[in-house]
Design an enzyme around this catalytic site. Sequence first.
Site, mmCIF file in Angstrom:
data_model
loop_
_atom_site.group_PDB
_atom_site.id
_atom_site.type_symbol
_atom_site.label_atom_id
_atom_site.label_comp_id
_atom_site.label_asym_id
_atom_site.label_seq_id
_atom_site.Cartn_x
_atom_site.Cartn_y
_atom_site.Cartn_z
ATOM 1 N N LYS A 78 1.086 -1.264 -0.293
ATOM 2 C CA LYS A 78 0.016 -0.040 -0.018
ATOM 3 C C LYS A 78 1.000 1.333 0.079
ATOM 4 C CE LYS A 78 -4.000 1.998 2.431
ATOM 5 N NZ LYS A 78 -4.901 1.764 3.490
ATOM 6 N N SER A 153 -9.890 1.824 2.687
ATOM 7 C CA SER A 153 -8.783 2.617 1.867
ATOM 8 C C SER A 153 -7.667 1.492 1.259
ATOM 9 C CB SER A 153 -8.069 3.580 2.800
ATOM 10 O OG SER A 153 -7.296 3.197 3.852
ATOM 11 N N SER A 177 -10.005 -0.669 7.159
ATOM 12 C CA SER A 177 -9.514 -0.268 5.622
ATOM 13 C C SER A 177 -8.417 -1.427 5.254
ATOM 14 C CB SER A 177 -8.412 0.762 5.703
ATOM 15 O OG SER A 177 -8.926 1.927 5.730
#
Length: 486
Positions: A78, A153, A177
């Site tokens: 990420k 996210s 997330s």
Amino acid sequence: MSLYKLTIHEAHALLQKKEITARELTCSVLDRIEAIEPKIDAYLTVAADSALEQSRTADQMISSGRFTPLSGIPLAIKDLICTEGIPTTCASRILENFVPPYDATVMQKLKNSGAVIIGKTNMDEFAMGSSTENSAFKPTRNPWDLKRIPGGSSGGSAAAVAADLCMGALGSDTGGSIRQPASHCSVVGLKPTYGRVSRYGLVAFASSLDQIGPLTKDVTDCAIILNAICGYDAKDSTSVPETVPDFTAALTEGLKGLTVGIADEYTSSEGLHPEVSAAFQKAVAVIQTLGAKTVSVSLPHTRYAVAVYYVIAPSEASSNLARYDGVKYGFRDKNPDTLLDMYRRTRSAGFGPEVQRRIIIGTYALSAGYYDAYYKKASQVRTLIMADFKKAFETCDVILSPVAPTPAFSIGEKTEDPLTMYLSDIFTLSANLAGIPGMSVPCGFSDAGLPIGLQLMGSHFREETLLKTAYNFERATDFHQRRPEL
């Protein structure tokens, strides 16, 4: 054989027997990215050159007999975890050209394991969002339906795993997330206990809530990555010097003696989609047939979780993001009239609307005269939520619930209604507020073919119990074996 389809443990077995090389595995994933990525937009950076170099190093390690379960395995990261020499943008214009001069602790651990870093994945800007639509660069699409969101996210990481654009990924979880996108993309995702995994090198959103965790194709892979990234780190003041077990050793058959808690506050929640409810009830029945006993538990302060979270998280975000002022690093407006004008122009152009909204909420909640009414009160209710879980875990080992109230929604469906968007995380926020581990495992599909996830929550540092439960559920079902047609 399409090598990119393999799980981590399947690829490791072939590497160990020298039936394939790390370079062949990496090339297979890079070819897959070239073919499929334009449909998904899961990546912000594909680090092909450095990945091939790392694969050569991994092949040398394997040839010399020095390898781990992650040696030669292509992983995605990420884009808010610092990676030396590879851009780390947090999907924000304000960090668009930021290249970290150092690695996060989890990156050092993965590199020491011989993993191949294939690229950095898209996300909501600074991890603020539930759909990956808040990225400053592009939305990511759900591999199961390209018109729908992948969750957020960590939507880029979840979509990349689901579409075979990597063999596993790291995400971060501040309010769901990792678990929510894992649910929407039919992959496995785990948020560890607060303090279990070092956050040194993780760009901060809400410091009392953030955690790094894995997203994988199955539970075994999840345990393998967790083994690699857990452990005390003196560089992170919130890191806990807790013994790290071998999580793969917990993957044994049978759930006899396990007590599973079902909370009415989750199963009777307003807005729970009927197909999600039905999938959850079927999953509970499967768990029961495996030998577990179910009991009812109560988490009475769950109804305050959304309100508490959206005071605490924006407050901490407003403080953490104050450093992006155009002076120290990152984007800076080139034509200000005064110093204050430079601050205003830089932050107005550098941050997107959702980040600006949360900074304003947090700044207001922390301002003189309002701190006691908002942040202090929210922190007091947070203590009650933690007490609810502590009491519940006196009578059960694991609490089950849906991950998200609905299957993945359409891109653009909720962008004009932030409150409705915030409710997407209604079942996952409490685990972050309590600091306990939470996990999502595939448990069904809607009539439209959209994935549905089952959430498992355990007491502090009981990741092994979650993995064992999920592993047995996975063996009794086939949801994790299905792949989207792309």
